[in-house]
Design a protein around this motif. Sequence first.
Motif, PDB file in Angstrom:
ATOM      1  N   PHE A  21       0.699  -1.275   0.002  1.00  0.00           N
ATOM      2  CA  PHE A  21      -0.036  -0.083   0.008  1.00  0.00           C
ATOM      3  C   PHE A  21       1.068   1.199  -0.012  1.00  0.00           C
ATOM      4  CE2 PHE A  21      -1.897  -3.638   2.479  1.00  0.00           C
ATOM      5  CZ  PHE A  21      -3.210  -3.619   1.734  1.00  0.00           C
ATOM      6  N   ILE A  22       0.389   2.343  -1.020  1.00  0.00           N
ATOM      7  CA  ILE A  22       1.355   3.122  -0.886  1.00  0.00           C
ATOM      8  C   ILE A  22       0.770   4.423   0.022  1.00  0.00           C
ATOM      9  CG2 ILE A  22       1.624   5.423  -2.573  1.00  0.00           C
ATOM     10  CD1 ILE A  22       3.518   2.837  -3.404  1.00  0.00           C
ATOM     11  N   TRP A  74      -0.087  -7.235  -5.361  1.00  0.00           N
ATOM     12  CA  TRP A  74      -0.609  -5.892  -5.635  1.00  0.00           C
ATOM     13  C   TRP A  74      -0.222  -4.703  -5.084  1.00  0.00           C
ATOM     14  CZ3 TRP A  74      -4.379  -6.932  -8.956  1.00  0.00           C
ATOM     15  CH2 TRP A  74      -5.006  -8.203  -9.320  1.00  0.00           C
ATOM     16  N   LEU A  75      -0.188  -3.789  -5.665  1.00  0.00           N
ATOM     17  CA  LEU A  75       0.140  -2.391  -5.124  1.00  0.00           C
ATOM     18  C   LEU A  75      -1.082  -1.421  -5.046  1.00  0.00           C
ATOM     19  CD1 LEU A  75       2.455  -0.680  -3.677  1.00  0.00           C
ATOM     20  CD2 LEU A  75       3.035  -0.128  -6.033  1.00  0.00           C
ATOM     21  N   HIS A  76      -1.530  -1.219  -4.100  1.00  0.00           N
ATOM     22  CA  HIS A  76      -2.582  -0.182  -3.668  1.00  0.00           C
ATOM     23  C   HIS A  76      -2.370   1.146  -3.416  1.00  0.00           C
ATOM     24  CE1 HIS A  76      -5.408  -3.796  -2.999  1.00  0.00           C
ATOM     25  NE2 HIS A  76      -4.144  -4.522  -2.421  1.00  0.00           N
ATOM     26  N   VAL A  77      -3.281   2.175  -3.906  1.00  0.00           N
ATOM     27  CA  VAL A  77      -3.313   3.395  -3.495  1.00  0.00           C
ATOM     28  C   VAL A  77      -4.594   3.959  -3.474  1.00  0.00           C
ATOM     29  CG1 VAL A  77      -2.936   4.325  -5.674  1.00  0.00           C
ATOM     30  CG2 VAL A  77      -1.937   5.598  -3.735  1.00  0.00           C
ATOM     31  N   ASP A  78      -4.909   4.935  -2.265  1.00  0.00           N
ATOM     32  CA  ASP A  78      -6.078   5.524  -2.231  1.00  0.00           C
ATOM     33  C   ASP A  78      -5.483   7.128  -2.688  1.00  0.00           C
ATOM     34  OD1 ASP A  78      -7.861   3.469  -1.857  1.00  0.00           O
ATOM     35  OD2 ASP A  78      -7.170   3.850   0.501  1.00  0.00           O
ATOM     36  N   PHE A  79      -6.336   7.964  -3.178  1.00  0.00           N
ATOM     37  CA  PHE A  79      -6.165   9.114  -3.527  1.00  0.00           C
ATOM     38  C   PHE A  79      -7.344  10.005  -3.709  1.00  0.00           C
ATOM     39  CE2 PHE A  79      -5.758   6.649  -7.395  1.00  0.00           C
ATOM     40  CZ  PHE A  79      -6.813   7.258  -8.179  1.00  0.00           C
ATOM     41  N   GLU A  80      -7.197  11.435  -3.562  1.00  0.00           N
ATOM     42  CA  GLU A  80      -8.326  12.210  -3.732  1.00  0.00           C
ATOM     43  C   GLU A  80      -8.427  12.508  -5.271  1.00  0.00           C
ATOM     44  OE1 GLU A  80      -7.650  15.667  -1.127  1.00  0.00           O
ATOM     45  OE2 GLU A  80      -7.923  14.361   0.768  1.00  0.00           O
ATOM     46  N   ASP A  81      -9.617  13.008  -5.619  1.00  0.00           N
ATOM     47  CA  ASP A  81      -9.449  13.200  -7.158  1.00  0.00           C
ATOM     48  C   ASP A  81      -8.770  14.227  -7.757  1.00  0.00           C
ATOM     49  OD1 ASP A  81     -12.069  11.722  -7.512  1.00  0.00           O
ATOM     50  OD2 ASP A  81     -13.374  13.381  -6.970  1.00  0.00           O
ATOM     51  N   ASP A  82      -8.134  15.042  -7.044  1.00  0.00           N
ATOM     52  CA  ASP A  82      -7.140  16.304  -7.638  1.00  0.00           C
ATOM     53  C   ASP A  82      -5.766  15.399  -8.043  1.00  0.00           C
ATOM     54  OD1 ASP A  82      -6.763  16.053  -4.991  1.00  0.00           O
ATOM     55  OD2 ASP A  82      -5.594  17.746  -5.042  1.00  0.00           O
ATOM     56  N   LEU A  83      -5.646  13.992  -7.457  1.00  0.00           N
ATOM     57  CA  LEU A  83      -4.487  13.285  -7.774  1.00  0.00           C
ATOM     58  C   LEU A  83      -4.602  12.101  -8.792  1.00  0.00           C
ATOM     59  CD1 LEU A  83      -3.034  13.328  -3.896  1.00  0.00           C
ATOM     60  CD2 LEU A  83      -2.275  14.831  -6.022  1.00  0.00           C
ATOM     61  N   ARG A  84      -5.840  12.199  -9.364  1.00  0.00           N
ATOM     62  CA  ARG A  84      -6.138  11.096 -10.356  1.00  0.00           C
ATOM     63  C   ARG A  84      -5.018  11.145 -11.438  1.00  0.00           C
ATOM     64  NH1 ARG A  84     -10.411   7.751 -11.302  1.00  0.00           N
ATOM     65  NH2 ARG A  84     -10.913   7.334 -13.503  1.00  0.00           N
ATOM     66  N   THR A  85      -4.818  12.245 -11.856  1.00  0.00           N
ATOM     67  CA  THR A  85      -4.127  12.285 -13.139  1.00  0.00           C
ATOM     68  C   THR A  85      -2.581  11.838 -12.910  1.00  0.00           C
ATOM     69  OG1 THR A  85      -5.142  14.125 -14.147  1.00  0.00           O
ATOM     70  CG2 THR A  85      -2.917  13.867 -14.854  1.00  0.00           C
ATOM     71  N   PHE A  86      -2.166  12.094 -11.534  1.00  0.00           N
ATOM     72  CA  PHE A  86      -0.874  11.588 -11.398  1.00  0.00           C
ATOM     73  C   PHE A  86      -0.864  10.150 -11.113  1.00  0.00           C
ATOM     74  CE2 PHE A  86       1.868  10.398  -7.536  1.00  0.00           C
ATOM     75  CZ  PHE A  86       3.127  10.396  -8.216  1.00  0.00           C
ATOM     76  N   TYR A  87      -1.639   9.645 -10.273  1.00  0.00           N
ATOM     77  CA  TYR A  87      -1.562   8.144  -9.886  1.00  0.00           C
ATOM     78  C   TYR A  87      -2.038   7.255 -11.216  1.00  0.00           C
ATOM     79  CZ  TYR A  87      -0.512   8.734  -5.052  1.00  0.00           C
ATOM     80  OH  TYR A  87       0.327   9.298  -3.911  1.00  0.00           O
ATOM     81  N   GLY A  94       0.244   4.710 -13.617  1.00  0.00           N
ATOM     82  CA  GLY A  94      -0.181   3.401 -14.113  1.00  0.00           C
ATOM     83  C   GLY A  94      -1.287   2.787 -13.309  1.00  0.00           C
ATOM     84  N   PHE A  95      -1.466   3.323 -12.328  1.00  0.00           N
ATOM     85  CA  PHE A  95      -2.496   2.596 -11.462  1.00  0.00           C
ATOM     86  C   PHE A  95      -4.111   2.669 -12.215  1.00  0.00           C
ATOM     87  CE2 PHE A  95       0.458   3.928  -8.100  1.00  0.00           C
ATOM     88  CZ  PHE A  95      -0.080   2.989  -7.250  1.00  0.00           C
ATOM     89  N   LYS A  96      -4.764   1.540 -12.222  1.00  0.00           N
ATOM     90  CA  LYS A  96      -6.227   1.386 -12.628  1.00  0.00           C
ATOM     91  C   LYS A  96      -6.852   1.549 -11.627  1.00  0.00           C
ATOM     92  CE  LYS A  96      -4.025  -0.331 -16.218  1.00  0.00           C
ATOM     93  NZ  LYS A  96      -3.212   0.418 -16.947  1.00  0.00           N
ATOM     94  N   PRO A  97      -8.229   2.539 -11.975  1.00  0.00           N
ATOM     95  CA  PRO A  97      -8.933   3.066 -10.907  1.00  0.00           C
ATOM     96  C   PRO A  97      -9.832   1.512 -10.656  1.00  0.00           C
ATOM     97  CG  PRO A  97      -9.097   4.292 -13.003  1.00  0.00           C
ATOM     98  CD  PRO A  97      -8.157   3.111 -13.266  1.00  0.00           C
ATOM     99  N   THR A  98     -10.347   1.377  -9.181  1.00  0.00           N
ATOM    100  CA  THR A  98     -11.041   0.324  -8.912  1.00  0.00           C
ATOM    101  C   THR A  98     -12.008   0.987  -7.967  1.00  0.00           C
ATOM    102  OG1 THR A  98      -9.736  -0.101  -7.033  1.00  0.00           O
ATOM    103  CG2 THR A  98      -9.030  -1.449  -9.036  1.00  0.00           C
TER     104      THR A  98
END
Length: 133
Positions: A68-69, A102-115, A120-124
Amino acid sequence: MTITYEWRGDFEDMAVNALHAEGFGHRSLDIGWRAQVHRHSLGWVCAWRDSELVGFVNVAWDGGVHAFILDTVVSTGLRHSGIGAGLIAEAARGARAAQCEWLHVDFEDDLRTFYVDACGFKPTPAGLIALRA
């Protein structure tokens, strides 16, 4: 500008505290990062410009196949230069070498472009419970 990345690199608590405060916009706290990551994390990545810590990411895990990041941060003056993506790439290499699947990350909407786009993270779909109201 030469940036070097170090999996499980040595760092001073004060440097991560200052970088975290700068990156997340709060006063510098006295967190014992070294003890914390050595005790609880699969690894972490330090990004260095010469001897200055300019980026950091913590890689927590479940002791098995999930990593997890957490706490991805880059010095504000160096953002949008690829350092964050470099941190995540090195974190992925470290987690893969540790046999994580698996490598997981949670992020806020404004960081979607970055992650999603840069790293290369896939949205889930995911869920979250706020434990403090």
